[in-house]
Design a protein around this motif. Structure first.
Motif, short mmCIF file in Angstrom:
data_model
loop_
_atom_site.label_atom_id
_atom_site.label_comp_id
_atom_site.label_asym_id
_atom_site.label_seq_id
_atom_site.Cartn_x
_atom_site.Cartn_y
_atom_site.Cartn_z
N ASP A 127 -27.31 11.47 17.96
CA ASP A 127 -28.81 11.21 18.08
C ASP A 127 -28.00 9.79 19.31
O ASP A 127 -26.38 10.23 19.24
N ARG A 128 -28.22 9.26 19.99
CA ARG A 128 -27.41 8.22 21.21
C ARG A 128 -27.32 7.22 19.86
O ARG A 128 -26.14 6.84 20.56
N SER A 129 -28.02 6.51 19.57
CA SER A 129 -26.34 5.33 18.47
C SER A 129 -25.30 6.19 18.23
O SER A 129 -24.96 5.43 18.43
N SER A 130 -25.48 6.96 17.84
CA SER A 130 -23.98 7.48 16.54
C SER A 130 -23.50 7.80 17.83
O SER A 130 -22.01 7.30 18.80
N ALA A 131 -23.74 8.08 19.48
CA ALA A 131 -22.85 8.63 20.48
C ALA A 131 -22.60 7.61 20.88
O ALA A 131 -21.46 7.10 21.35
N SER A 132 -23.07 6.97 21.07
CA SER A 132 -22.67 5.23 21.88
C SER A 132 -22.05 4.60 21.05
O SER A 132 -20.86 3.62 21.61
N LYS A 133 -22.02 4.28 19.44
CA LYS A 133 -21.11 3.99 18.72
C LYS A 133 -19.73 4.42 19.31
O LYS A 133 -18.63 3.62 19.24
N ALA A 134 -19.63 6.34 19.66
CA ALA A 134 -18.60 6.38 19.43
C ALA A 134 -17.71 6.29 20.74
O ALA A 134 -16.43 6.19 21.08
N GLU A 135 -18.63 6.20 21.61
CA GLU A 135 -18.02 5.70 23.31
C GLU A 135 -17.07 4.14 22.99
O GLU A 135 -16.84 4.09 23.87
N ALA A 136 -17.76 3.66 22.35
CA ALA A 136 -17.41 2.25 22.09
C ALA A 136 -16.04 2.08 21.65
O ALA A 136 -15.40 2.25 22.09
N ALA A 137 -16.19 2.85 20.27
CA ALA A 137 -14.54 3.30 20.28
C ALA A 137 -14.01 3.63 21.18
O ALA A 137 -12.58 3.28 20.58
N LEU A 138 -13.79 4.85 22.04
CA LEU A 138 -13.15 5.88 22.74
C LEU A 138 -12.76 4.80 23.60
O LEU A 138 -11.71 4.57 24.16
#
Length: 91
Positions: free
Chosen positions: A65-76
Protein backbone atom coordinates in the motif's frame (compact mmCIF):
# COMPACT_ATOMS: atom_id res chain seq x y z
CA UNK A 1 18.59 -5.56 -9.14
CA UNK A 2 15.50 -7.23 -7.74
CA UNK A 3 12.34 -6.75 -9.76
CA UNK A 4 9.20 -5.45 -8.13
CA UNK A 5 6.40 -7.97 -7.72
CA UNK A 6 3.66 -7.46 -10.26
CA UNK A 7 0.94 -8.07 -7.63
CA UNK A 8 2.08 -5.20 -5.40
CA UNK A 9 0.17 -1.95 -5.45
CA UNK A 10 3.15 0.36 -4.76
CA UNK A 11 6.86 0.29 -5.56
CA UNK A 12 9.76 2.13 -3.93
CA UNK A 13 12.52 2.80 -6.46
CA UNK A 14 16.01 4.24 -6.49
CA UNK A 15 17.40 6.06 -9.52
CA UNK A 16 20.98 7.04 -10.20
CA UNK A 17 20.96 10.54 -11.68
CA UNK A 18 23.55 12.76 -13.34
CA UNK A 19 24.76 15.86 -11.48
CA UNK A 20 27.57 17.46 -13.39
CA UNK A 21 30.52 15.08 -13.42
CA UNK A 22 29.15 12.99 -10.53
CA UNK A 23 25.98 11.06 -9.77
CA UNK A 24 23.31 11.31 -7.10
CA UNK A 25 20.42 9.11 -6.02
CA UNK A 26 16.73 9.89 -6.29
CA UNK A 27 14.17 7.81 -4.38
CA UNK A 28 10.49 7.75 -5.15
CA UNK A 29 7.33 5.65 -5.01
CA UNK A 30 4.79 4.81 -7.69
CA UNK A 31 1.81 2.58 -8.33
CA UNK A 32 2.78 2.45 -12.05
CA UNK A 33 6.55 2.16 -12.22
CA UNK A 34 6.98 1.97 -16.03
CA UNK A 35 4.86 5.12 -16.49
CA UNK A 36 6.74 6.96 -13.73
CA UNK A 37 10.17 6.01 -15.11
CA UNK A 38 9.12 7.23 -18.56
CA UNK A 39 7.97 10.52 -17.04
CA UNK A 40 11.39 10.94 -15.39
CA UNK A 41 13.16 10.16 -18.69
CA UNK A 42 10.97 12.64 -20.57
CA UNK A 43 11.68 15.45 -18.09
CA UNK A 44 8.10 15.39 -16.81
CA UNK A 45 8.76 13.63 -13.51
CA UNK A 46 9.96 15.26 -10.33
CA UNK A 47 11.66 18.66 -10.37
CA UNK A 48 14.83 16.94 -9.12
CA UNK A 49 15.01 14.56 -12.10
CA UNK A 50 14.32 17.39 -14.54
CA UNK A 51 17.48 19.08 -13.24
CA UNK A 52 19.42 15.80 -12.76
CA UNK A 53 18.45 13.36 -15.53
CA UNK A 54 18.17 9.69 -14.56
CA UNK A 55 20.92 7.36 -15.75
CA UNK A 56 19.78 4.02 -14.34
CA UNK A 57 17.21 2.30 -12.19
CA UNK A 58 19.30 0.98 -9.30
CA UNK A 59 16.75 -1.00 -7.29
CA UNK A 60 13.08 -1.54 -6.52
CA UNK A 61 11.02 -3.00 -3.71
CA UNK A 62 7.30 -3.72 -3.70
CA UNK A 63 4.88 -2.69 -0.95
CA UNK A 64 1.22 -3.59 -0.46
CA UNK A 65 0.00 0.00 0.00
CA UNK A 66 0.97 3.65 -0.35
CA UNK A 67 1.43 4.16 3.38
CA UNK A 68 4.07 1.46 3.77
CA UNK A 69 5.84 2.59 0.58
CA UNK A 70 5.92 6.20 1.85
CA UNK A 71 7.34 5.11 5.21
CA UNK A 72 10.04 3.08 3.46
CA UNK A 73 10.84 6.03 1.17
CA UNK A 74 11.29 8.30 4.21
CA UNK A 75 13.59 5.76 5.87
CA UNK A 76 15.62 5.35 2.66
CA UNK A 77 16.06 9.11 2.25
CA UNK A 78 17.54 9.37 5.77
CA UNK A 79 20.35 6.93 4.95
CA UNK A 80 23.80 8.05 3.82
CA UNK A 81 24.40 7.67 0.08
CA UNK A 82 26.66 4.62 0.48
CA UNK A 83 23.94 2.66 2.32
CA UNK A 84 21.00 3.39 0.01
CA UNK A 85 21.44 0.48 -2.44
CA UNK A 86 21.86 -1.96 0.46
CA UNK A 87 18.44 -0.89 1.82
CA UNK A 88 16.87 -2.97 -0.96
CA UNK A 89 18.80 -6.12 -0.04
CA UNK A 90 17.57 -6.09 3.58
CA UNK A 91 14.19 -7.56 4.45
Amino acid sequence: MPAARSDAAWVLYLLECRRGESTVYYAGISNDLPRRLQAHRNGKGARFTRAHPPLALVATRAYPDRSSASKAEAALKKLPRARKPAFFAAD
